[in-house]
Design a protein around this motif. Structure first.
Motif, PDB file in Angstrom:
ATOM      1  N   UNK A 139       0.852  -1.188   0.000  1.00  0.00           N
ATOM      2  CA  UNK A 139       0.000   0.000   0.000  1.00  0.00           C
ATOM      3  C   UNK A 139       0.887   1.236   0.000  1.00  0.00           C
ATOM      4  N   UNK A 140       0.432   2.292  -0.676  1.00  0.00           N
ATOM      5  CA  UNK A 140       1.181   3.538  -0.729  1.00  0.00           C
ATOM      6  C   UNK A 140       0.361   4.629  -1.396  1.00  0.00           C
ATOM      7  N   UNK A 141       0.876   5.845  -1.437  1.00  0.00           N
ATOM      8  CA  UNK A 141       0.140   6.948  -2.062  1.00  0.00           C
ATOM      9  C   UNK A 141      -0.068   6.709  -3.555  1.00  0.00           C
ATOM     10  N   UNK A 143      -2.806   8.441  -6.852  1.00  0.00           N
ATOM     11  CA  UNK A 143      -3.895   9.356  -7.220  1.00  0.00           C
ATOM     12  C   UNK A 143      -4.997   8.590  -7.920  1.00  0.00           C
ATOM     13  N   UNK A 144      -4.604   7.703  -8.815  1.00  0.00           N
ATOM     14  CA  UNK A 144      -5.521   6.815  -9.537  1.00  0.00           C
ATOM     15  C   UNK A 144      -4.851   5.441  -9.622  1.00  0.00           C
ATOM     16  N   UNK A 145      -5.594   4.373  -9.889  1.00  0.00           N
ATOM     17  CA  UNK A 145      -4.945   3.086 -10.132  1.00  0.00           C
ATOM     18  C   UNK A 145      -3.922   3.237 -11.252  1.00  0.00           C
ATOM     19  N   UNK A 146      -2.734   2.689 -11.047  1.00  0.00           N
ATOM     20  CA  UNK A 146      -1.614   2.959 -11.950  1.00  0.00           C
ATOM     21  C   UNK A 146      -0.883   1.678 -12.307  1.00  0.00           C
ATOM     22  N   UNK A 147      -0.620   1.480 -13.593  1.00  0.00           N
ATOM     23  CA  UNK A 147       0.190   0.353 -14.041  1.00  0.00           C
ATOM     24  C   UNK A 147       1.630   0.812 -14.207  1.00  0.00           C
ATOM     25  N   UNK A 148       2.523  -0.145 -14.355  1.00  0.00           N
ATOM     26  CA  UNK A 148       3.929   0.187 -14.555  1.00  0.00           C
ATOM     27  C   UNK A 148       4.128   0.966 -15.852  1.00  0.00           C
ATOM     28  N   UNK A 149       3.407   0.574 -16.900  1.00  0.00           N
ATOM     29  CA  UNK A 149       3.502   1.284 -18.180  1.00  0.00           C
ATOM     30  C   UNK A 149       3.054   2.733 -18.025  1.00  0.00           C
ATOM     31  N   UNK A 150       1.951   2.953 -17.314  1.00  0.00           N
ATOM     32  CA  UNK A 150       1.456   4.308 -17.090  1.00  0.00           C
ATOM     33  C   UNK A 150       2.441   5.120 -16.249  1.00  0.00           C
ATOM     34  N   UNK A 151       3.041   4.469 -15.252  1.00  0.00           N
ATOM     35  CA  UNK A 151       4.021   5.167 -14.409  1.00  0.00           C
ATOM     36  C   UNK A 151       5.210   5.633 -15.249  1.00  0.00           C
ATOM     37  N   UNK A 156      -0.660   9.108 -16.310  1.00  0.00           N
ATOM     38  CA  UNK A 156      -1.723   9.326 -15.337  1.00  0.00           C
ATOM     39  C   UNK A 156      -1.160  10.216 -14.233  1.00  0.00           C
ATOM     40  N   UNK A 157      -2.022  10.877 -13.464  1.00  0.00           N
ATOM     41  CA  UNK A 157      -1.505  11.694 -12.357  1.00  0.00           C
ATOM     42  C   UNK A 157      -0.763  10.815 -11.349  1.00  0.00           C
ATOM     43  N   UNK A 158       0.388  11.277 -10.917  1.00  0.00           N
ATOM     44  CA  UNK A 158       1.194  10.547  -9.943  1.00  0.00           C
ATOM     45  C   UNK A 158       1.331  11.364  -8.659  1.00  0.00           C
ATOM     46  N   UNK A 159       1.519  10.704  -7.530  1.00  0.00           N
ATOM     47  CA  UNK A 159       1.736  11.456  -6.290  1.00  0.00           C
ATOM     48  C   UNK A 159       2.946  12.371  -6.436  1.00  0.00           C
ATOM     49  N   UNK A 170       4.081  13.428   4.762  1.00  0.00           N
ATOM     50  CA  UNK A 170       2.904  14.286   4.679  1.00  0.00           C
ATOM     51  C   UNK A 170       1.838  13.691   3.766  1.00  0.00           C
ATOM     52  N   UNK A 171       2.255  13.098   2.633  1.00  0.00           N
ATOM     53  CA  UNK A 171       1.279  12.465   1.740  1.00  0.00           C
ATOM     54  C   UNK A 171       0.553  11.328   2.433  1.00  0.00           C
ATOM     55  N   UNK A 172       1.269  10.520   3.196  1.00  0.00           N
ATOM     56  CA  UNK A 172       0.630   9.435   3.935  1.00  0.00           C
ATOM     57  C   UNK A 172      -0.370   9.985   4.951  1.00  0.00           C
ATOM     58  N   UNK A 173      -0.012  11.064   5.611  1.00  0.00           N
ATOM     59  CA  UNK A 173      -0.833  11.574   6.704  1.00  0.00           C
ATOM     60  C   UNK A 173      -1.888  12.573   6.251  1.00  0.00           C
ATOM     61  N   UNK A 174      -1.643  13.234   5.107  1.00  0.00           N
ATOM     62  CA  UNK A 174      -2.483  14.390   4.769  1.00  0.00           C
ATOM     63  C   UNK A 174      -2.712  14.578   3.276  1.00  0.00           C
ATOM     64  N   UNK A 175      -2.432  13.574   2.447  1.00  0.00           N
ATOM     65  CA  UNK A 175      -2.667  13.549   0.997  1.00  0.00           C
ATOM     66  C   UNK A 175      -2.051  14.702   0.220  1.00  0.00           C
ATOM     67  N   UNK A 176      -1.061  15.382   0.784  1.00  0.00           N
ATOM     68  CA  UNK A 176      -0.374  16.473   0.092  1.00  0.00           C
ATOM     69  C   UNK A 176       1.054  16.538   0.606  1.00  0.00           C
ATOM     70  N   UNK A 177       1.994  17.094  -0.183  1.00  0.00           N
ATOM     71  CA  UNK A 177       3.389  17.179   0.268  1.00  0.00           C
ATOM     72  C   UNK A 177       3.541  18.038   1.516  1.00  0.00           C
TER      73      UNK A 177
END
Length: 481
Positions: A139-141, A143-151, A156-159, A170-177
């Motif tokens: 599990x980790x931050x 934004x959307x379900x992401x495949x390796x190809x998309x990464x 797609x939007x990435x953290x 901060x992302x883990x605790x508060x969804x933002x840097x």
């Protein structure tokens, strides 16, 4: 009043707390109506109480030496990658070997796979086997379900700011840097604080300031190892004068037309009122209240030592014991342990750290089984979080920054003795390897938190409010609780 089951002792206890608060002469927003608090305490006695406890592992715990796949193919890959020079190898001994990893058998089989925990987590292995601990894999931050190809294509939007300690904490605790204002623990508190007669005791940290507990309306309340922290000099003799304390109180709580002074006075008044209520409400530490933690054994030295993490959890337990007096029905707590940034000497450092984690969690589980005569394990859930996972490859005697990681959920309501999610392939160059064996998460922190929040009492609409990306994921309840 037929449902008013609060005992005479509890009623008198609440009355004394309110008298203490009233004697402070604090501003009206911090005054509490006796009937409201007594009624809330009566409702609490019905058992409608829940608490979430976030255990944050600062520095980024190496997940690949915490939960391991031990089937032949996986273990061979593990040894091949993680065995370096003899002095610095981070590979652990096999199941059955002296000091070897500890075998676990999840209820849900994963074809051809077998699993184990780090050798220094026997207490957590026991909780897993007893069905009171579960593992959420990878599990980790997101934004959307992401495949390796998309990464790799960034299609797609990435953290933001991946692999950065402060930003990913901060992302883990508060969804933002770093710089985020509101955490999802605090936002849960915002939405459920109305269940508590005094919202100041909704979000409580035993480990200093944490953005996780910051809400829009709920303010986190920080406590020390001995409980509520009093402002020095307000009682007794100050500079040889018995009158100086009351003078100081008047100075620091007096209203003002200056906005800064006005806010400072209000905050100080709130702190004084809260401390005067929490201090007598908390159970004592020791034989007459919440038992003191035993010492743990440092696996590197064999010596017994105090476990500061267990003391933090004792403080949490002491506050939970005072839930009725405080009129609390929903509480979010934060505890932490640092030192997990193991670029060097990982095998030695992580052994001690995970020994402390395992010992502290087991102490807390045992304590929740008898909180002043009440078994609260069904009503209190502890979960782990960390900056990120680490690389599967070794840099010599440590590991570097990664992404996805495995985490534990512990409590009586947990559907334990299981690993949730497909355990990642062990090794390199697979469909979740974003580089050096760092894992692309299969679950988002939003999904993790939403599952906990649903148990905690949030409605689907409130879940959408607290976790802004949850609508991007089809599965919003991962089923581990």
């Amino acid at each position: 009043m037929s449902n008013f089951n609060t005992s005479r002792r509890e009623f008198l206890r609440i009355s004394s707390l309110l008298s203490s608060a009233g004697a402070l002469g604090v501003a009206a927003p911090f005054a509490i109506n006796l009937a409201t608090v007594a009624s809330a305490a009566a409702q609490n006695n019905s058992g409608d109480y829940k608490a979430l406890v976030c255990l944050f592992l600062y520095g980024a715990n190496d997940h690949a030496n915490t939960v391991l796949a031990t089937d032949s193919e996986s273990w061979n890959q593990y040894l091949n990658v993680r065995t370096t020079n003899e002095a610095g190898s981070i590979a652990l001994p096999a199941v059955g070997a002296t000091g070897g990893v500890l075998a676990i058998t999840p209820n849900t089989a994963q074809a051809g796979r077998s699993f184990a925990l780090h050798p220094n987590m026997p207490e957590l292995r026991n909780l897993f086997n007893a069905g009171r601990a579960a593992i959420l894999a990878n599990v980790g931050p997101l934004v959307v379900p992401t495949t390796l190809t998309q990464y790799k294509a960034a299609s797609v939007p990435l953290p933001p700011k991946l692999f950065s300690h402060n930003d990913q904490q901060s992302l883990w605790q508060a969804y933002a840097p770093e710089g985020a204002a509101y955490g999802w623990g605090g936002r849960m508190g915002d939405l459920l604080a109305s269940n508590n007669s005094n919202p100041i005791f909704t979000a409580i940290s035993a480990s200093g300031n944490a953005v996780f507990l910051s809400g829009r309306s709920v303010k986190q309340y920080q406590v020390g190892s001995s409980g509520a922290v009093a402002i020095a000099g307000l009682s007794g003799s100050l500079y040889g004068s018995t009158m100086a304390g009351s003078t100081l109180r008047n100075i620091i709580t007096s209203d003002s037309t200056n906005y800064f002074q006005k806010e400072h006075a209000a905050t100080t008044s709130r702190a004084i009122a809260a401390q005067s209520m929490l201090a007598p409400a908390m159970a004592a530490a020791g034989p007459t209240g919440i038992p003191n933690p035993t010492q743990y054994t440092n696996p590197n030295t064999g010596a017994l030592a105090n476990n500061a993490l267990a003391v933090q959890l004792q403080t949490v337990a002491r506050i939970i014991a005072g839930r009725n007096a405080l009129g609390a029905k929903r509480q979010v707590f934060f505890v932490s342990l640092g030192g997990f940034d193991t670029h060097d000497s990982q095998r030695t450092q992580q052994a001690d750290l995970l020994a402390r984690v395992s010992h502290a969690i087991a102490y807390f589980d045992t304590t929740m089984a008898n909180v002043m005569g009440s078994d609260l394990r069904q009503q209190v859930t502890l979960f782990t979080a960390s900056d990120f996972g680490r690389t599967f490859t070794s840099n010599g005697d440590g590991t570097d920054h990664g992404w996805g990681s495995h985490h534990f959920i512990v409590g009586g309501a947990v559907k334990g003795k299981d690993i949730y999610g497909s355990f990642p392939v062990t090794g390199l160059k697979h469909t979740l390897d974003v580089g050096s064996g760092s894992l692309l998460p299969q679950f988002s922190v939003d999904q993790y938190g939403a599952t906990l929040g649903t148990w905690f009492g949030l409605s689907p609409t409130q879940i959408n409010d607290v976790f802004p990306n949850i609508t991007n994921f089809g599965n919003r309840n991962l089923g581990f609780i």
